[in-house]
Write a protein that holds these residues in place. Structure first.
Motif, PDB file in Angstrom:
ATOM      1  N   SER A 131       1.059  -1.333   0.023  1.00 22.90           N
ATOM      2  CA  SER A 131       0.091   0.218   0.269  1.00 22.90           C
ATOM      3  C   SER A 131       0.903   1.492  -0.321  1.00 22.90           C
ATOM      4  N   GLU A 132       2.166   1.015   0.934  1.00 27.30           N
ATOM      5  CA  GLU A 132       3.645   2.745   0.327  1.00 27.30           C
ATOM      6  C   GLU A 132       3.427   2.414  -1.009  1.00 27.30           C
ATOM      7  N   PHE A 133       3.863   1.740  -1.571  1.00 27.76           N
ATOM      8  CA  PHE A 133       4.498   1.509  -2.885  1.00 27.76           C
ATOM      9  C   PHE A 133       2.808   2.032  -3.917  1.00 27.76           C
ATOM     10  N   VAL A 134       2.262   1.816  -3.901  1.00 22.73           N
ATOM     11  CA  VAL A 134       0.633   2.200  -4.582  1.00 22.73           C
ATOM     12  C   VAL A 134       0.275   3.569  -3.979  1.00 22.73           C
ATOM     13  N   LEU A 135       0.637   4.058  -2.602  1.00 23.68           N
ATOM     14  CA  LEU A 135       0.317   5.555  -2.691  1.00 23.68           C
ATOM     15  C   LEU A 135       1.437   6.270  -3.077  1.00 23.68           C
ATOM     16  N   ILE A 136       2.650   6.140  -2.839  1.00 24.32           N
ATOM     17  CA  ILE A 136       3.499   6.349  -3.884  1.00 24.32           C
ATOM     18  C   ILE A 136       3.479   7.061  -5.207  1.00 24.32           C
ATOM     19  N   ILE A 172       3.337  10.353  -6.904  1.00 26.41           N
ATOM     20  CA  ILE A 172       4.248  10.281  -8.069  1.00 26.41           C
ATOM     21  C   ILE A 172       3.267  10.804  -9.009  1.00 26.41           C
ATOM     22  N   GLY A 173       2.120  10.287  -9.897  1.00 27.64           N
ATOM     23  CA  GLY A 173       1.660  10.284 -10.718  1.00 27.64           C
ATOM     24  C   GLY A 173       0.612  11.162 -10.636  1.00 27.64           C
ATOM     25  N   ALA A 174       0.255  11.487  -9.737  1.00 30.92           N
ATOM     26  CA  ALA A 174      -0.927  12.612  -9.634  1.00 30.92           C
ATOM     27  C   ALA A 174       0.116  14.535 -10.166  1.00 30.92           C
ATOM     28  N   ILE A 175       1.357  14.499  -9.405  1.00 24.54           N
ATOM     29  CA  ILE A 175       2.442  15.416  -9.673  1.00 24.54           C
ATOM     30  C   ILE A 175       2.777  15.336 -11.327  1.00 24.54           C
ATOM     31  N   ILE A 176       3.074  14.423 -11.151  1.00 22.17           N
ATOM     32  CA  ILE A 176       3.436  14.275 -12.980  1.00 22.17           C
ATOM     33  C   ILE A 176       2.299  15.242 -13.963  1.00 22.17           C
TER      34      ILE A 176
END
Length: 143
Positions: free
Chosen positions: A118-123, A127-131
């Protein structure tokens, strides 16, 4: 849960179509919602699918709360809204209760496996949202 989500239903009923479209035109880009998306949701509800959307939407995390707004905007009657919302809420809560019962004392073991995922998915989502936001800003400034 049903009472809480009914607040969003009331917002949809009270705010009205034109006001929500104005807000979406001004601020929808912040959450990637366009006026045509709102209109599609309202049209879908008014075609008679709203009952099912509310019922199933209450089971889907992230959709649970926001499905109430188009229900209110489309003037879905309150009684069917409450019935289907309650059915979906009971189904979701029941699934969680069953999962808790089945997992029982193994919760800590499950958490050890799920936490890194879940941490990997949230990170990744962050990152995807920022991009995506940076891309949208650069795309708009070039027009």
């Amino acid at each position: 849960s049903v009472i809480g989500t009914s607040v969003w239903y009331a917002v949809g009923r009270l705010v009205g179509h034109e006001q929500i479209m104005d807000v979406t035109k001004r601020y929808g880009h912040w959450i990637a919602v366009k006026p045509k998306d709102i209109q599609k949701a309202i049209d879908f509800f008014q075609k008679g699918y709203g009952h099912w959307v509310v019922g199933f939407g209450r089971i889907v995390p992230g959709v649970r709360t926001y499905v109430s707004i188009p229900a209110g905007l489309s003037n879905m009657p309150i009684v069917p809204y409450l019935v289907y919302s309650t059915i979906g809420t009971v189904a979701w809560t029941g699934l969680l209760a069953i999962a808790g019962y089945v997992l029982g004392d193994q919760f800590e073991q499950v958490r050890e496996v799920i936490a890194p995922i879940s941490e990997f998915v949230l990170i990744g989502l962050a990152i995807g949202a920022i991009i995506w936001v940076l891309w949208r800003c650069s795309h708009r400034s070039s027009q």
